[in-house]
Design a protein around this motif. Structure first.
Motif, PDB file in Angstrom:
ATOM      1  N   THR A 100      33.452  27.816  28.916  1.00  0.00           N
ATOM      2  CA  THR A 100      33.358  27.351  27.538  1.00  0.00           C
ATOM      3  C   THR A 100      32.140  27.911  26.815  1.00  0.00           C
ATOM      4  OG1 THR A 100      34.430  25.309  28.228  1.00  0.00           O
ATOM      5  CG2 THR A 100      33.320  25.288  26.105  1.00  0.00           C
ATOM      6  N   VAL A 101      32.346  28.366  25.604  1.00  0.00           N
ATOM      7  CA  VAL A 101      31.239  28.845  24.776  1.00  0.00           C
ATOM      8  C   VAL A 101      31.278  28.122  23.434  1.00  0.00           C
ATOM      9  CG1 VAL A 101      31.170  31.133  25.817  1.00  0.00           C
ATOM     10  CG2 VAL A 101      32.611  30.751  23.809  1.00  0.00           C
ATOM     11  N   PHE A 102      30.116  28.045  22.779  1.00  0.00           N
ATOM     12  CA  PHE A 102      30.070  27.549  21.417  1.00  0.00           C
ATOM     13  C   PHE A 102      30.384  28.682  20.462  1.00  0.00           C
ATOM     14  CE2 PHE A 102      27.116  24.325  23.280  1.00  0.00           C
ATOM     15  CZ  PHE A 102      27.896  23.221  22.994  1.00  0.00           C
ATOM     16  N   THR A 103      30.948  28.316  19.329  1.00  0.00           N
ATOM     17  CA  THR A 103      31.253  29.310  18.314  1.00  0.00           C
ATOM     18  C   THR A 103      29.990  30.096  17.941  1.00  0.00           C
ATOM     19  OG1 THR A 103      32.164  29.654  16.104  1.00  0.00           O
ATOM     20  CG2 THR A 103      30.931  27.611  16.454  1.00  0.00           C
ATOM     21  N   ASN A 104      30.147  31.412  17.883  1.00  0.00           N
ATOM     22  CA  ASN A 104      29.084  32.350  17.483  1.00  0.00           C
ATOM     23  C   ASN A 104      27.950  32.491  18.496  1.00  0.00           C
ATOM     24  OD1 ASN A 104      30.204  33.233  15.041  1.00  0.00           O
ATOM     25  ND2 ASN A 104      29.443  31.420  13.965  1.00  0.00           N
ATOM     26  N   ILE A 105      28.073  31.901  19.674  1.00  0.00           N
ATOM     27  CA  ILE A 105      27.069  32.095  20.719  1.00  0.00           C
ATOM     28  C   ILE A 105      27.685  32.947  21.823  1.00  0.00           C
ATOM     29  CG2 ILE A 105      25.678  30.970  22.501  1.00  0.00           C
ATOM     30  CD1 ILE A 105      25.246  28.654  20.710  1.00  0.00           C
ATOM     31  N   GLY A 106      27.020  34.021  22.181  1.00  0.00           N
ATOM     32  CA  GLY A 106      27.548  34.935  23.172  1.00  0.00           C
ATOM     33  C   GLY A 106      27.696  34.289  24.545  1.00  0.00           C
ATOM     34  N   SER A 107      28.691  34.744  25.266  1.00  0.00           N
ATOM     35  CA  SER A 107      28.950  34.233  26.606  1.00  0.00           C
ATOM     36  C   SER A 107      28.089  34.956  27.635  1.00  0.00           C
ATOM     37  CB  SER A 107      30.425  34.435  26.965  1.00  0.00           C
ATOM     38  OG  SER A 107      30.679  35.823  27.178  1.00  0.00           O
ATOM     39  N   SER A 108      28.114  34.470  28.857  1.00  0.00           N
ATOM     40  CA  SER A 108      27.594  35.241  29.971  1.00  0.00           C
ATOM     41  C   SER A 108      28.531  36.419  30.212  1.00  0.00           C
ATOM     42  CB  SER A 108      27.511  34.372  31.227  1.00  0.00           C
ATOM     43  OG  SER A 108      26.545  33.368  31.096  1.00  0.00           O
ATOM     44  N   THR A 109      28.117  37.342  31.057  1.00  0.00           N
ATOM     45  CA  THR A 109      28.942  38.499  31.395  1.00  0.00           C
ATOM     46  C   THR A 109      29.700  38.214  32.683  1.00  0.00           C
ATOM     47  OG1 THR A 109      27.372  39.995  30.327  1.00  0.00           O
ATOM     48  CG2 THR A 109      28.935  40.965  31.869  1.00  0.00           C
ATOM     49  N   TYR A 110      30.998  38.426  32.648  1.00  0.00           N
ATOM     50  CA  TYR A 110      31.856  38.198  33.807  1.00  0.00           C
ATOM     51  C   TYR A 110      32.385  39.538  34.280  1.00  0.00           C
ATOM     52  CZ  TYR A 110      31.563  33.339  32.409  1.00  0.00           C
ATOM     53  OH  TYR A 110      31.096  32.099  32.097  1.00  0.00           O
ATOM     54  N   ASN A 111      32.832  39.591  35.527  1.00  0.00           N
ATOM     55  CA  ASN A 111      33.285  40.876  36.036  1.00  0.00           C
ATOM     56  C   ASN A 111      34.642  40.776  36.716  1.00  0.00           C
ATOM     57  OD1 ASN A 111      32.958  40.727  39.141  1.00  0.00           O
ATOM     58  ND2 ASN A 111      30.968  40.011  38.406  1.00  0.00           N
ATOM     59  N   LEU A 112      35.336  41.885  36.686  1.00  0.00           N
ATOM     60  CA  LEU A 112      36.621  42.051  37.364  1.00  0.00           C
ATOM     61  C   LEU A 112      36.532  43.293  38.231  1.00  0.00           C
ATOM     62  CD1 LEU A 112      39.704  41.465  37.748  1.00  0.00           C
ATOM     63  CD2 LEU A 112      40.073  43.009  35.795  1.00  0.00           C
ATOM     64  N   LYS A 113      36.871  43.163  39.502  1.00  0.00           N
ATOM     65  CA  LYS A 113      36.854  44.313  40.395  1.00  0.00           C
ATOM     66  C   LYS A 113      38.275  44.862  40.514  1.00  0.00           C
ATOM     67  CE  LYS A 113      34.624  45.862  44.659  1.00  0.00           C
ATOM     68  NZ  LYS A 113      33.871  45.438  45.877  1.00  0.00           N
ATOM     69  N   VAL A 114      38.408  46.172  40.298  1.00  0.00           N
ATOM     70  CA  VAL A 114      39.704  46.852  40.328  1.00  0.00           C
ATOM     71  C   VAL A 114      39.715  47.814  41.521  1.00  0.00           C
ATOM     72  CG1 VAL A 114      41.310  48.299  39.044  1.00  0.00           C
ATOM     73  CG2 VAL A 114      39.814  46.704  37.824  1.00  0.00           C
ATOM     74  N   TYR A 115      40.788  47.765  42.321  1.00  0.00           N
ATOM     75  CA  TYR A 115      40.848  48.532  43.568  1.00  0.00           C
ATOM     76  C   TYR A 115      41.922  49.615  43.495  1.00  0.00           C
ATOM     77  CZ  TYR A 115      38.466  44.392  45.443  1.00  0.00           C
ATOM     78  OH  TYR A 115      37.602  43.348  45.669  1.00  0.00           O
ATOM     79  N   ASN A 116      41.590  50.761  44.071  1.00  0.00           N
ATOM     80  CA  ASN A 116      42.575  51.791  44.373  1.00  0.00           C
ATOM     81  C   ASN A 116      42.721  51.832  45.894  1.00  0.00           C
ATOM     82  OD1 ASN A 116      44.186  54.042  44.706  1.00  0.00           O
ATOM     83  ND2 ASN A 116      42.566  55.522  44.180  1.00  0.00           N
ATOM     84  N   ARG A 117      43.747  51.191  46.390  1.00  0.00           N
ATOM     85  CA  ARG A 117      43.922  51.097  47.849  1.00  0.00           C
ATOM     86  C   ARG A 117      44.761  52.245  48.406  1.00  0.00           C
ATOM     87  NH1 ARG A 117      44.320  45.326  46.420  1.00  0.00           N
ATOM     88  NH2 ARG A 117      42.443  44.286  47.222  1.00  0.00           N
ATOM     89  N   SER A 118      45.152  53.191  47.550  1.00  0.00           N
ATOM     90  CA  SER A 118      45.966  54.321  48.007  1.00  0.00           C
ATOM     91  C   SER A 118      45.086  55.408  48.619  1.00  0.00           C
ATOM     92  CB  SER A 118      46.761  54.893  46.831  1.00  0.00           C
ATOM     93  OG  SER A 118      45.901  55.619  45.962  1.00  0.00           O
TER      94      SER A 118
END
Length: 525
Positions: A44-62
């Motif tokens: 949850t964020v307040f309007t006009n206040i920046g969020s923390s930074t989140y990450n997504l890890k993407v894999y190439n398993r080939s």
């Protein structure tokens, strides 16, 4: 000569081998990417206040080095999200952070996508005070397209902040009578005084405060049941001369939780920040403020929960606090300086210094309260309870002030250090008394003399020492006591009659336990 031929032969083999490598021959992605998660929840964020930074890890398993033709948000340039892929922000201009082309990913390797957002709820057409904003990260297109959902809850809020000069960048500061001579003094405290139409905080929207919100002379700031107040870093509330603060929380209808209490905490809503001390300043009851009352409030993650200064001889106590909790403060839960405080059903835990500090004399009456300190984030200099009658100036000159009274009745004073209360006096009049309390004090060098003569009933009466309180879970600030607690049944009925119900409205008159809670039988895990 043979060595030269050998070197040339090795060089030729290496050159031939490298010319046959296809490490940098990337093939298009076939839609077989792997993801660490299928949905990214930005808390949850307040309007006009920046969020923390989140990450997504993407894999190439080939076994092939691949190139992902496009990575983009489904909402395109209109997305309220931004992303960064392994340090790059994508195409320049309007597409920056929204659209990426030909992203290379080696065989058996992975990349990180970092996501953040800043959202103005009014631009979403939201009719309520909160809005669930969603988007998708799209990988490739057509039959090879894959996607990951991104979700954020956005809350509207009332923002209170000082003005800022557009040219100089100087932020407005508070001016009020600091030295008591009747004339305003310019301070360096960033903030502003609340306007008359801002002096009632309701439960309709949360409040977000930048700098110090001031309560001016003759004004009363009222916080209604269920109000939520969030402070930015180095922010707080200051109540100045002849001003008052009234916090009027209530117990929830089920009498098991404090849902209708008033909560005062930092403005970072992510779980990472839930219990981090020192995120904001303090509630400052400045010298001259009067008739401050707090009922059913939780104050958490501050530097000092409440700072109460002066007015020890006021006709009514400067601060009356009941049925309230103060947790996770980096310095003091309550810091009193030559002041007057009355407390009932008060719970304090996890303070970087003292949970309750009654300093430079004054007047304190604390009944059926739990003053605990199980701080484990760093070394703390002081015990859970500190009482003294002096201050030192910059030249180490001692100034004393009479301790009119410091009475602790049917209380628990305990923690993970020993001893957990300290009594220091430099003046001649130092009046204190502990009655029917559970106390942690196991120090042979101090016990039996001076302020620690536990046989002197003028100062100590009916107390229990060093028996375990058996709190429910101190690390989670769950401070109820179990049925085998050393505090069980030790309370004096006289004080229980004055405070007949515990903090959860459970009757204690028949067999009063010490502390803010009557004991319960904990469920077995």
């Amino acid at each position: 000569m043979k060595r030269l031929l050998s070197l040339l032969l090795c060089f030729g083999i290496l050159l031939f081998w490298s010319s046959c490598r296809n490490d940098f021959e990337f093939t298009p992605s076939k839609g077989n990417l792997g993801f660490a998660q299928d949905t990214i929840y930005l808390d949850t964020v307040f309007t006009n206040i920046g969020s923390s930074t989140y990450n997504l890890k993407v894999y190439n398993r080939s076994d092939d080095d691949i190139v992902i033709p496009t990575i983009q948000f489904e909402n395109g340039v209109n997305s309220r999200y931004r992303m960064n892929i392994d340090g790059t922000t994508g195409l320049e201009g309007a597409q920056e952070g929204k659209f990426f082309e030909d992203v290379e990913l080696l065989a058996k390797d992975s990349l990180f996508i970092f996501i953040e957002t800043t959202i103005n709820i009014s631009t979403l057409g939201a009719l309520e005070n909160q809005f669930l904003y969603t988007d998708k990260i799209l990988f490739d297109s057509g039959n090879n397209q894959q996607d990951v959902d991104v979700v954020t809850l956005v809350k509207d809020a009332v923002f209170i902040y000082p003005s800022k000069d557009d040219t100089t960048g100087i932020v407005e500061t508070l001016s009020f009578d600091v030295d008591g001579d009747g004339t305003p003094d310019e301070t360096t405290l960033e903030g502003r005084f609340l306007a008359d139409d801002e002096l009632t905080f309701t439960n309709e929207k949360p409040y977000v405060i930048y700098g110090y919100a001031g309560v001016g002379a003759g004004k009363i700031l009222t916080m209604e049941a269920g109000a939520r107040v969030h402070f930015h870093a180095d922010s707080g509330i200051i109540v100045t001369n002849n001003g008052s603060l009234n916090i009027n929380g209530t117990l929830s209808p089920d009498q098991e939780t404090l849902e209708n209490e008033v909560i005062l905490e930092g403005d970072r809503l992510e779980p990472l920040y839930e219990d981090i001390p020192g995120q904001w300043g303090t509630i400052w009851l400045y010298n001259g403020s009067e008739n401050n009352t707090i009922n059913y409030a939780t104050i958490k993650n501050a530097t000092i929960g409440i700072l109460s200064e002066g007015n020890q001889d006021a006709p009514s106590d400067k601060l009356t606090i009941r049925n309230s909790q103060i947790y996770n403060v980096s310095s003091f839960g309550i810091l009193g300086r030559a002041t007057s405080i009355s407390a009932e059903n008060l719970v304090i835990n996890n303070a970087g210094q003292s949970s309750f500090a009654a300093t430079y004399g004054g007047k304190y009456n604390v009944t059926h309260s739990t003053i605990a300190n199980y701080w484990n984030s760093s070394f703390r200099q002081y015990p859970a309870l500190l009482i003294n009658d002096y201050v030192l100036d910059e030249n180490n000159t001692v100034f004393t002030n009479v301790l009119i009274e410091a009475n602790f009745n049917n209380c628990i004073i305990y923690g993970n250090d020993n001893p957990e209360f300290l009594l220091e006096n430099e003046g001649d009049e130092f009046n204190f008394k502990f009655t029917n309390c559970l106390l942690r004090f196991n120090n042979n060098e101090l016990s039996g003399s001076g302020n620690y003569d536990f046989e002197d009933e003028s100062f100590y009466l009916g107390n229990v020492f060093n028996e375990q309180p058996y709190f429910e879970n101190t690390s989670e600030n769950m401070m109820r006591i179990g049925d085998d607690s050393g505090a069980n049944g030790i309370g004096l009925s006289t004080f229980a009659a004055q405070v007949p119900y515990d903090i959860l409205d459970k009757n204690r008159t028949a067999s009063p336990d010490a502390g803010a809670y009557q004991s319960v039988v904990f469920d077995e895990d």
